[in-house]
Design a protein around this motif. Structure first.
Motif, short mmCIF file in Angstrom:
data_model
loop_
_atom_site.label_atom_id
_atom_site.label_comp_id
_atom_site.label_asym_id
_atom_site.label_seq_id
_atom_site.Cartn_x
_atom_site.Cartn_y
_atom_site.Cartn_z
N LEU A 87 0.84 -1.20 0.00
CA LEU A 87 0.00 0.00 0.00
C LEU A 87 0.88 1.25 0.00
N ARG A 88 1.90 1.25 0.85
CA ARG A 88 2.78 2.42 0.93
C ARG A 88 3.44 2.68 -0.44
N GLU A 89 3.90 1.60 -1.07
CA GLU A 89 4.55 1.77 -2.39
C GLU A 89 3.61 2.46 -3.38
N LYS A 90 2.36 1.97 -3.40
CA LYS A 90 1.37 2.51 -4.35
C LYS A 90 1.07 3.98 -4.04
N MET A 91 0.86 4.28 -2.75
CA MET A 91 0.48 5.65 -2.37
C MET A 91 1.62 6.63 -2.63
N VAL A 92 2.85 6.23 -2.29
CA VAL A 92 3.99 7.13 -2.48
C VAL A 92 4.19 7.39 -3.98
N LYS A 93 4.02 6.33 -4.78
CA LYS A 93 4.17 6.49 -6.24
C LYS A 93 3.07 7.44 -6.77
N ALA A 94 1.83 7.23 -6.32
CA ALA A 94 0.72 8.06 -6.80
C ALA A 94 0.95 9.52 -6.40
N PHE A 95 1.37 9.73 -5.16
CA PHE A 95 1.63 11.09 -4.68
C PHE A 95 2.71 11.75 -5.55
N GLY A 96 3.78 11.00 -5.81
CA GLY A 96 4.89 11.52 -6.62
C GLY A 96 4.43 11.83 -8.05
N ASP A 97 3.58 10.97 -8.61
CA ASP A 97 3.09 11.20 -9.98
C ASP A 97 2.29 12.50 -10.06
N VAL A 98 1.48 12.75 -9.02
CA VAL A 98 0.65 13.96 -9.02
C VAL A 98 1.52 15.21 -8.83
N ILE A 99 2.48 15.12 -7.93
CA ILE A 99 3.39 16.26 -7.72
C ILE A 99 4.16 16.56 -9.02
N ALA A 100 4.59 15.48 -9.70
CA ALA A 100 5.35 15.67 -10.95
C ALA A 100 4.48 16.32 -12.03
N MET A 101 3.22 15.88 -12.10
CA MET A 101 2.30 16.47 -13.09
C MET A 101 2.08 17.95 -12.78
N LYS A 102 1.95 18.26 -11.49
CA LYS A 102 1.75 19.67 -11.11
C LYS A 102 2.98 20.50 -11.51
N ALA A 103 4.16 19.97 -11.21
CA ALA A 103 5.39 20.72 -11.53
C ALA A 103 5.48 20.97 -13.03
N LYS A 104 5.15 19.93 -13.82
CA LYS A 104 5.24 20.06 -15.27
C LYS A 104 4.23 21.09 -15.79
N THR A 105 3.00 21.02 -15.24
CA THR A 105 1.93 21.90 -15.73
C THR A 105 2.12 23.33 -15.24
N ASP A 106 2.66 23.47 -14.02
CA ASP A 106 2.89 24.82 -13.46
C ASP A 106 3.79 25.66 -14.37
N ALA A 107 4.66 24.98 -15.14
CA ALA A 107 5.57 25.72 -16.02
C ALA A 107 4.76 26.57 -17.00
N GLU A 108 3.56 26.09 -17.34
CA GLU A 108 2.69 26.84 -18.27
C GLU A 108 1.85 27.84 -17.48
N SER A 109 1.05 27.32 -16.56
CA SER A 109 0.37 28.18 -15.58
C SER A 109 -0.07 27.29 -14.42
N THR A 110 -0.15 27.89 -13.24
CA THR A 110 -0.33 27.12 -11.99
C THR A 110 -1.58 26.27 -12.00
N VAL A 111 -1.46 25.07 -11.48
CA VAL A 111 -2.59 24.17 -11.41
C VAL A 111 -2.65 23.62 -9.98
N SER A 112 -3.85 23.32 -9.49
CA SER A 112 -3.95 22.77 -8.14
C SER A 112 -3.57 21.29 -8.16
N LEU A 113 -3.32 20.75 -6.98
CA LEU A 113 -3.01 19.30 -6.91
C LEU A 113 -4.21 18.49 -7.38
N ARG A 114 -5.43 19.00 -7.13
CA ARG A 114 -6.62 18.25 -7.57
C ARG A 114 -6.63 18.11 -9.10
N ILE A 115 -6.40 19.25 -9.76
CA ILE A 115 -6.46 19.20 -11.23
C ILE A 115 -5.29 18.37 -11.76
#
Ligand code: NAD
Length: 425
Positions: free
Chosen positions: A376-404
């Motif tokens: 469970l920890r492996e899955k959750m940490v990976k999912a959290f990291g994927d969302v943070i990475a998507m936010k970082a990538k998208t923020d370069a264009e314009s800021t996005v919330s963690l939800r989006i």
């Protein structure tokens, strides 16, 4: 103070607004957006029950399969007087995105019965649950649609559903439902899984923000499966201080930290919830506005709205519940710099261990709790990291919330499967 259900706020509209914002960021074609937005199938059942006093009462039930591209529809069954087709449809779509964020091979579904279970005897509830399961036995199945617990349902109801389905199939089929008692093919760690996932997300967020979790002051709204386990694990495993808790019976605070194991025992023994617990003082203001570091809404939808979002004082909102924050409130929290860990990520621990339960049922081989928790920890940490990475990538264009950002991760995964499978029409 008990939370109020605001019937003015439509969870389906909220779910669609969230989806549409993410889809626009991904520049999805209008037809694809419709395909991903609409439920694949929605059913309404009228369920007759012979009550203890000899009368017959009809109850309204629903099951919605939102998307099954990645695997069987997966999602809980809610017993609540406010259940509606719109609410169940919203919850089903959140399950699609949640399973995709967690990267487990399920689609999204949800069910519910419009009933106040506290007003029915055990026999009446069992009849109602079995009638619902029997009516849906053509839809349910380990390969097609796998229910689980949600508000006011738990291991007992899941055992009744497994039994009813098995009687109809004329063989024991345990993988048809998850969240079962251990003796009936349940998984170690399933009962705690959603709360454990909340804890892991909070840990990851604190790490990300460089904010100490040990000693952090936490308020938890809702003290059922998700709220009580989140509170217990955040205190026991992370050293956080649970300073306020609420449920349908009332709210309590204690700035020295509430004794959560004692409160769990009290709520269970009183069967009526937390009101009257001697280890805390009654809280007469809204727990959502309580001055704390971390707020865990773990009751129902629409608890943080444009009416109270500006009064939220927490630095982190960890959504144990589904849909606790409305889209308008999201914007206000974002403007205040509050970090919201969105439901489709934050409470994905439950469905992740439901997946493990389904896998174990199909293998006929059961894991130790430590193995479940590690996976469970492996899955959750990976999912959290994927969302943070998507936010970082998208923020370069314009800021996005963690939800989006979480929606964007999920939509991309579901869309990719649709593209590879092609369109059958
Ligand atoms: P539960 O029935 O175990 O507990 C619900 C809690 O919320 C109870 O303490 C109840 O008193 C409180 N509550 C309900 N209605 C209320 C009201 N009108 N006013 C005040 N308090 C109220 O349910 P749960 O399984 O803990 O689910 C809570 C939330 O978490 C829901 O949004 C559910 O969809 C979500 N969720 C649950 C799971 C799971 O595995 N159980 C997984 C993911 C998400």
């Amino acid at each position: 103070m008990a939370v109020a259900v605001n019937s003015q706020l439509n969870p389906l509209e909220n779910a669609e607004r969230q989806f549409s914002e993410a889809a626009a960021r991904l520049k999805l074609d209008a037809g694809i957006m419709e395909l991903l937005k609409r439920p694949r199938r929605a059913t309404i059942q009228w369920l007759p029950v012979a009550m203890d006093d000899g009368t017959i009462r009809m109850f309204e039930g629903f099951r919605v399969q939102h998307n099954i591209a990645r695997g069987p529809a997966k999602g809980g069954i809610r017993f609540h007087p406010d259940v509606s087709l719109e609410e169940v449809s919203a919850l089903a779509s959140w399950m699609t995105w949640k399973c995709a964020v967690a990267d487990i091979p399920f689609g999204g579904g949800k069910g519910g019965i419009k009933v106040d279970p506290t007003k029915l005897s055990r026999t009446e509830l069992e009849k109602l649950t079995r009638r619902y399961a029997a009516d849906l036995s053509d839809l349910f199945g380990p390969e097609s649609d796998v229910p689980a617990p949600d508000v006011n349902t738990g291991e007992r109801e899941m055992a009744w559903i497994a039994d009813t389905y098995s009687m109809h199939e004329r063989r024991t089929e345990l993988a048809v439902v998850t969240g079962k008692p251990l003796e009936v093919g349940g998984s170690q760690g399933r009962r705690e899984a959603t709360g454990r996932g909340v804890m892991i997300c909070v840990e990851q967020m604190c790490k990300h923000l460089n904010m100490p979790l040990k000693g952090a002051r936490v308020a938890v709204q809702g003290f059922g499966n998700v709220g009580s386990v989140s509170a217990d694990l955040l205190a026991r495993e992370c050293g956080a201080k649970i300073v306020a808790v609420s449920d349908v019976t009332g709210a309590l605070y204690n700035e020295d930290g509430l004794d959560i194991p004692a409160l769990i025992a009290y709520a269970a023994s009183h069967k009526k919830g937390i009101a009257g617990f001697p280890g805390g003082k009654p809280l007469t203001t809204s727990i959502i506005e309580y001055d704390c570091d971390i707020l865990v809404p773990a009751a129902l939808e629409n608890q943080i709205t444009s009416d109270n979002a500006n009064s939220v004082k927490a630095k982190i909102v960890a959504e144990g519940a589904n849909g606790p924050t409305t889209p308008d409130a999201d914007k206000l929290l974002e403007a205040k710099g509050i970090h919201v860990i969105p439901d489709i990520l934050c409470n994905a621990g439950g469905v992740t261990v439901s997946y493990f339960e389904w896998v174990q049922n199909r293998m006929g081989f059961y894991w130790q709790e430590a193995e479940v928790n590690t996976r469970l920890r492996e899955k959750m940490v990976k999912a959290f990291g994927d969302v943070i990475a998507m936010k970082a990538k998208t923020d370069a264009e314009s800021t996005v919330s963690l939800r989006i950002a979480a929606y964007m991760v999920a939509i991309q995964r579901v869309l990719r499967v649709h593209e590879l499978r092609g369109m059958y029409s």
